[in-house]
Scaffold this motif. Structure first.
Motif, PDB file in Angstrom:
ATOM      1  N   SER A   1       0.848  -1.204   0.000  1.00 37.76           N
ATOM      2  CA  SER A   1       0.000   0.000   0.000  1.00 37.76           C
ATOM      3  C   SER A   1       0.879   1.249   0.000  1.00 37.76           C
ATOM      4  O   SER A   1       2.066   1.172   0.324  1.00 37.76           O
ATOM      5  N   ALA A   2       0.263   2.360  -0.331  1.00 33.39           N
ATOM      6  CA  ALA A   2       1.034   3.610  -0.411  1.00 33.39           C
ATOM      7  C   ALA A   2       1.636   3.980   0.945  1.00 33.39           C
ATOM      8  O   ALA A   2       2.766   4.470   1.025  1.00 33.39           O
ATOM      9  N   GLU A   3       0.856   3.744   2.011  1.00 40.17           N
ATOM     10  CA  GLU A   3       1.366   4.082   3.347  1.00 40.17           C
ATOM     11  C   GLU A   3       2.573   3.229   3.688  1.00 40.17           C
ATOM     12  O   GLU A   3       3.553   3.711   4.259  1.00 40.17           O
ATOM     13  N   GLN A   4       2.486   1.939   3.343  1.00 43.12           N
ATOM     14  CA  GLN A   4       3.603   1.038   3.642  1.00 43.12           C
ATOM     15  C   GLN A   4       4.853   1.459   2.874  1.00 43.12           C
ATOM     16  O   GLN A   4       5.966   1.459   3.410  1.00 43.12           O
ATOM     17  N   LEU A   5       4.659   1.813   1.602  1.00 44.43           N
ATOM     18  CA  LEU A   5       5.803   2.229   0.789  1.00 44.43           C
ATOM     19  C   LEU A   5       6.369   3.540   1.299  1.00 44.43           C
ATOM     20  O   LEU A   5       7.580   3.751   1.312  1.00 44.43           O
ATOM     21  N   ASP A   6       5.483   4.410   1.713  1.00 46.19           N
ATOM     22  CA  ASP A   6       5.911   5.693   2.266  1.00 46.19           C
ATOM     23  C   ASP A   6       6.836   5.453   3.462  1.00 46.19           C
ATOM     24  O   ASP A   6       7.893   6.068   3.590  1.00 46.19           O
ATOM     25  N   ALA A   7       6.407   4.538   4.340  1.00 47.42           N
ATOM     26  CA  ALA A   7       7.218   4.220   5.517  1.00 47.42           C
ATOM     27  C   ALA A   7       8.538   3.578   5.097  1.00 47.42           C
ATOM     28  O   ALA A   7       9.599   3.884   5.634  1.00 47.42           O
ATOM     29  N   LEU A   8       8.476   2.733   4.091  1.00 49.97           N
ATOM     30  CA  LEU A   8       9.658   2.009   3.619  1.00 49.97           C
ATOM     31  C   LEU A   8      10.731   2.964   3.095  1.00 49.97           C
ATOM     32  O   LEU A   8      11.916   2.819   3.393  1.00 49.97           O
ATOM     33  N   VAL A   9      10.304   3.947   2.292  1.00 47.91           N
ATOM     34  CA  VAL A   9      11.313   4.811   1.679  1.00 47.91           C
ATOM     35  C   VAL A   9      11.864   5.815   2.677  1.00 47.91           C
ATOM     36  O   VAL A   9      12.900   6.434   2.438  1.00 47.91           O
ATOM     37  N   LYS A  10      11.158   5.980   3.818  1.00 47.02           N
ATOM     38  CA  LYS A  10      11.628   6.959   4.799  1.00 47.02           C
ATOM     39  C   LYS A  10      12.395   6.304   5.932  1.00 47.02           C
ATOM     40  O   LYS A  10      13.047   6.964   6.736  1.00 47.02           O
ATOM     41  N   LYS A  11      12.333   4.979   5.990  1.00 48.51           N
ATOM     42  CA  LYS A  11      12.943   4.241   7.096  1.00 48.51           C
ATOM     43  C   LYS A  11      14.473   4.347   7.067  1.00 48.51           C
ATOM     44  O   LYS A  11      15.129   4.365   8.112  1.00 48.51           O
ATOM     45  N   ASP A  12      15.031   4.386   5.872  1.00 48.05           N
ATOM     46  CA  ASP A  12      16.488   4.460   5.754  1.00 48.05           C
ATOM     47  C   ASP A  12      16.877   5.644   4.881  1.00 48.05           C
ATOM     48  O   ASP A  12      16.093   6.094   4.057  1.00 48.05           O
ATOM     49  N   LYS A  13      18.095   6.098   5.046  1.00 48.29           N
ATOM     50  CA  LYS A  13      18.536   7.285   4.296  1.00 48.29           C
ATOM     51  C   LYS A  13      18.674   6.982   2.811  1.00 48.29           C
ATOM     52  O   LYS A  13      18.376   7.815   1.964  1.00 48.29           O
ATOM     53  N   VAL A  14      19.198   5.780   2.525  1.00 49.69           N
ATOM     54  CA  VAL A  14      19.378   5.392   1.126  1.00 49.69           C
ATOM     55  C   VAL A  14      18.542   4.132   0.896  1.00 49.69           C
ATOM     56  O   VAL A  14      18.742   3.120   1.565  1.00 49.69           O
ATOM     57  N   VAL A  15      17.589   4.233   0.002  1.00 46.14           N
ATOM     58  CA  VAL A  15      16.708   3.098  -0.282  1.00 46.14           C
ATOM     59  C   VAL A  15      16.694   2.870  -1.790  1.00 46.14           C
ATOM     60  O   VAL A  15      16.502   3.808  -2.561  1.00 46.14           O
TER      61      VAL A  15
END
Lengths: 137, 117
Positions: free
Chosen positions: B1-15
């Protein structure tokens, strides 16, 4: 610079892969390639448009039109970031990208930038992709 | 989901979203991203293999509004694909962006070594 040499070596490996310079290796232009050319000409009015079908260098059947590299030179790119420029190209080719085109390498340059380095680069060699399943791009 | 991806890309500095893994890339363009990060000495980054997950493969394209893989995020912000990362590497922008994230590019040390010789 050392890293420059390493990057060049990475891309020069592509020379060993069978990359067809002419479309589909037969000297003919397929419908997808023709559509890409037309749409980019209409959308961006480019001064230079170099398009290469690179499908021959990937794990797809002969005659495929799935992997392309394009150099678009247009003054419409002035003042735009690389991301903005690429999005313009994507927008023009949304149908192809939602359909047959699986990979699109883009060089989006202003006329002045192109003059400094007027060449369509080589793409890195294919590393097989997902051989297990045939699927959407 | 968009929320999950949002969290994923913000969890680490380089994704990065790749075809394959950093140890075994399965696409030349994804490999180019891995090699560029390696050149800069970036070791701690999150890499997601879209070939493992068809939902992720389509989901990240929708989320980023970007039709192809690989995809690179720095500090939660979409940067582009392989072409753009390569351009940033060649023109020095990548060193600067990494610096903003508190990551010192290995190329700076390399240059320092060369200068001092």
């Amino acid at each position: 610079m050392l890293s420059g040499q390493l990057v060049r070596r990475l891309f020069s490996m592509a020379g060993r892969v069978c990359l067809s310079r002419s479309s589909a290796g037969l000297g003919t232009i397929g419908p997808v390639e023709a559509a890409i050319r037309t749409k980019l000409e209409q959308a961006l009015n480019p001064e230079v448009l170099e398009l290469r079908n690179e499908s021959g260098g990937h794990a797809v059947p002969p005659g495929s039109e799935t992997h392309f590299r394009v150099a678009v030179v247009s003054s419409r790119f002035e003042g735009l970031s690389p991301l903005q420029r690429h999005r313009l190209v994507h927008a023009a080719l949304s149908e192809e990208l939602a359909g047959p085109v699986h990979a699109l390498a883009i060089q989006a340059r202003t006329p002045a930038q192109w003059k400094e380095n007027p060449q369509l680069d080589m793409s890195p060699p294919c590393l097989g992709g997902n051989k297990k399943t045939r699927g959407t791009p | 989901s968009a929320e999950q991806l949002d969290a994923l890309v913000k969890k680490d500095k380089v994704v990065v979203f790749l075809k394959g893994t950093p140890e075994q890339p399965q696409c030349g363009f994804s490999n180019a991203v891995v090699q560029i990060l390696r050149l800069h000495g970036v070791r701690d980054y999150a890499a997601y293999n879209v070939l493992d997950d068809p939902q992720l493969r389509q989901g990240i394209k929708d989320y980023s509004n970007w039709p192809t893989i690989p995809q690179v995020y720095l500090d939660g912000e979409f940067v582009g694909g392989c072409d753009i990362l390569l351009q940033m590497h060649q023109n020095g922008d990548l060193v600067e962006e990494l610096k903003k994230l508190g990551i010192r590019s290995a190329l700076l040390d390399e240059k320092k070594d060369q200068d001092s010789k």
